[in-house]
Design an enzyme around this catalytic site. Structure first.
Site, PDB file in Angstrom:
ATOM      1  N   LYS A 168      20.442 -10.884  62.661  1.00  0.00           N
ATOM      2  CA  LYS A 168      20.467 -11.602  63.937  1.00  0.00           C
ATOM      3  C   LYS A 168      21.718 -11.193  64.703  1.00  0.00           C
ATOM      4  CE  LYS A 168      21.245 -16.251  65.843  1.00  0.00           C
ATOM      5  NZ  LYS A 168      21.487 -17.679  65.518  1.00  0.00           N
TER       6      LYS A 168
ATOM      7  N   ASP B 209      25.751 -17.139  72.258  1.00  0.00           N
ATOM      8  CA  ASP B 209      24.670 -18.133  72.263  1.00  0.00           C
ATOM      9  C   ASP B 209      25.115 -19.397  72.989  1.00  0.00           C
ATOM     10  OD1 ASP B 209      22.411 -19.598  71.839  1.00  0.00           O
ATOM     11  OD2 ASP B 209      22.870 -20.081  69.746  1.00  0.00           O
TER      12      ASP B 209
ATOM     13  N   LYS C 249      23.992 -25.830  74.833  1.00  0.00           N
ATOM     14  CA  LYS C 249      24.838 -26.483  73.841  1.00  0.00           C
ATOM     15  C   LYS C 249      25.865 -27.362  74.552  1.00  0.00           C
ATOM     16  CE  LYS C 249      24.706 -22.651  70.512  1.00  0.00           C
ATOM     17  NZ  LYS C 249      24.070 -23.339  69.386  1.00  0.00           N
TER      18      LYS C 249
ATOM     19  N   ASP D 144      27.697 -15.463  66.735  1.00  0.00           N
ATOM     20  CA  ASP D 144      26.282 -15.596  66.412  1.00  0.00           C
ATOM     21  C   ASP D 144      25.600 -14.252  66.168  1.00  0.00           C
ATOM     22  OD1 ASP D 144      24.431 -17.531  65.776  1.00  0.00           O
ATOM     23  OD2 ASP D 144      23.561 -17.630  67.770  1.00  0.00           O
TER      24      ASP D 144
ATOM     25  N   ASP E 271      17.513 -23.104  72.098  1.00  0.00           N
ATOM     26  CA  ASP E 271      18.661 -22.910  71.210  1.00  0.00           C
ATOM     27  C   ASP E 271      18.225 -22.582  69.785  1.00  0.00           C
ATOM     28  OD1 ASP E 271      21.343 -22.700  70.638  1.00  0.00           O
ATOM     29  OD2 ASP E 271      21.614 -24.831  70.201  1.00  0.00           O
TER      30      ASP E 271
ATOM     31  N   GLU F 244      16.880 -19.762  69.007  1.00  0.00           N
ATOM     32  CA  GLU F 244      16.547 -18.411  69.479  1.00  0.00           C
ATOM     33  C   GLU F 244      16.664 -17.345  68.396  1.00  0.00           C
ATOM     34  OE1 GLU F 244      20.522 -17.985  68.739  1.00  0.00           O
ATOM     35  OE2 GLU F 244      19.585 -19.687  69.732  1.00  0.00           O
TER      36      GLU F 244
ATOM     37  N   ARG G 280      15.643 -17.176  65.363  1.00  0.00           N
ATOM     38  CA  ARG G 280      14.393 -16.908  64.643  1.00  0.00           C
ATOM     39  C   ARG G 280      13.422 -16.078  65.490  1.00  0.00           C
ATOM     40  NH1 ARG G 280      13.567 -23.188  63.835  1.00  0.00           N
ATOM     41  NH2 ARG G 280      15.830 -22.912  63.848  1.00  0.00           N
TER      42      ARG G 280
END
Length: 502
Positions: free
Chosen positions: A264, A269, A276, A287, A346, A348, A350
């Protein structure tokens, strides 16, 4: 990076700025660990007594400096704690790694230091070497005001026994590769998002590939659109920095096993439209830690010459809110054709991983291992030093956990409860990207499982806890990016090369 060598000389005879010895917690005060004999002799056998007078206990993380007496060629003796005393004088690799890391941090600004720790065999030599190199790490690329602090220790000499010199040298060489690649991952994680975005991350992968003979392919936003990579495009469409999918391949002519590592790579993010709150986005440059670990592991496999084929897939995007961003309720058509209802932008990671996992599966590797800072739920479950491991094959999951332990990383097996899958049912798409709130880390694993091709072993590593350390340094772990999962991935590649993984 700090220079590293191995020597069979006695600690007392080496001309260095500092010599490091180990001390441990005994019943009646600190006791010297093996390796300190010649140093203790120079103190007339009273080194442990001197250290106790100065308040030393031998506890893990402790570091006490003592001026060296006339019998030593070093200027300073540094005693580092190993924790509870071992009855047989043998200390585990992790204790040695952490002690060497403490020593390297304490000796910042020093030119040359010798590590006279209890390193009887090659495994211990490697542990001391790796801990020292990792502990010496510093990220100073953005310091311009003179507050860089002391420079990392210039050179470390690991003292080893006279037997097995060839094995000791090989151990030091392996430690040098692992430390170099973990520090590569750390640098990437620590680089701020205004400089590390999908395009520049891809460029870093291309540069590493050119240096180490790896084949690198980069899909830009046009190629992603042509290939229908709806997950990566959907996450990245709200940003001015378009997404990338990067393939980094290492092949060996004698390989009998092929592994795919999927990382990933959300270079920042914000949460997207599901923004967030303040207090949860300040460290979100980290991230992309999974992608950094994957790139570092593939490079390490090449540098070590492992007899295995390893392909890394870096799913790179920036998750930002804007008028063009994916909205909650939108449906994305993923690579391979499946549809996903986005209930929370959020969640995201996956989505980008799913595209990359399907693409990786098309090449029919023997196993796929994905790595991601995926869920806060995993941090709540396991804390900040342990990552979770999930798989639809318990035996493969357990092999991954075992590999992590042998590599020196804390990992814990996690289940994939079938009853949690129903929570991701969607009224409009094949699946939703969210399910039940409780067990959120497991739900994320179940989502990814849906995209793994039939017949391929798969494991998911959620490194959300240990990937980025916000506290003060400890052992060989710095503040900031840690290089989490690099050692585990390399160990998996080594196990595969030895025919011991599947």
């Amino acid at each position: 990076m700090t220079a590293l060598s191995v020597s069979t000389s006695s600690a007392a005879s080496l001309r260095v700025d500092a010599v490091v010895v180990g001390i441990a917690k005994g019943d009646k005060g600190p006791v010297l660990a093996p390796g300190a004999e010649s140093v203790a002799e120079a103190f007339g056998g009273r080194l442990a007594e001197v250290l106790a007078t100065l308040g030393a206990t031998g506890a893990e993380g402790e570091a006490v400096k003592v001026p060296a007496p006339a019998g030593l060629k070093a200027g300073v003796v540094l005693a580092v704690g190993l924790g509870d005393a071992a009855e047989d004088g043998a200390y585990g690799p992790e204790a040695l790694r952490r002690a060497a890391g403490v020593a390297a941090r304490t000796l910042a600004g020093t030119g040359k230091a010798a590590l006279a720790l209890p390193a009887a065999g090659p495994a211990e030599v490697e542990a001391a070497a790796l801990g020292g190199l990792l502990g010496a790490y510093a990220f100073t690329a953005y310091r311009t005001d003179g507050r860089n602090g002391k420079a990392p220790v210039g050179e470390l000499v690991v003292l080893a026994g006279r037997k097995g010199q060839k094995d000791a040298k090989a151990a030091v060489e392996r430690a040098t590769v692992l430390a170099g690649e973990m520090n590569r991952a750390r640098d990437l994680v620590n680089t701020p998002s205004n400089d590390l975005h999908p395009k520049s991350f891809a460029a870093a992968a291309q540069a590493a590939g050119k240096e180490y003979g790896l084949k690198v392919e980069v899909l830009d936003e046009k190629a992603l659109a042509k290939g229908s990579y709806g997950g990566i495009l959907g996450v990245g469409q709200g940003s001015a920095n378009p997404p990338r999918l990067v393939k980094v391949a290492y092949t060996h002519p004698k390989a009998k096993t092929t592994l795919a590592f999927v990382g990933k790579g959300i270079t920042y993010d914000s949460g997207g439209i599901s923004l967030k709150p303040a207090g949860h986005n300040e460290t979100m440059k980290c991230d992309m830690s999974g992608a950094a670990a994957v790139l570092a592991a593939v490079v390490a496999a090449s540098r070590l010459g492992l007899a295995v084929n390893v392909t890394g897939w870096l799913a790179l995007a920036e998750n930002m809110p804007s008028g063009s961003a994916t909205r909650p309720g939108d449906v994305l058509r993923m690579y391979g054709g499946r549809t996903v209802e986005v209930l929370n932008t959020d969640a995201e990671g996956r989505l980008v991983l799913a595209d990359a996992i399907v693409r990786a599966g098309e090449e029919r590797p023997d196993a796929i291992v994905d790595v991601a800072t995926l869920t806060g739920a995993m941090v709540l479950a396991l804390g900040t030093r342990t990552f979770g491991v999930m798989s639809d094959r318990d035996a493969f999951r357990d092999r991954v956990v075992d590999a992590a332990g042998r590599a020196g990383e804390q990992a814990w097996p996690m289940p994939l409860p079938a009853e949690l899958r129903k929570g991701m049912d969607s009224a409009v798409a094949d699946i939703a990207n969210m399910g039940e709130r409780m067990g959120g880390g497991l739900v994320a694993g179940l989502f990814l499982k849906e995209f793994v091709a039939e017949g391929i072993a798969w494991a998911h590593l959620d490194i959300a806890g240990p990937a980025f350390h916000e506290g003060q340094p400890y052992g060989y772990t710095p503040k900031g990016g840690t290089g989490s999962a690099v050692r585990t991935l390399v160990q998996l590649a080594e196990d595969a090369a030895a025919g011991a993984l599947l």
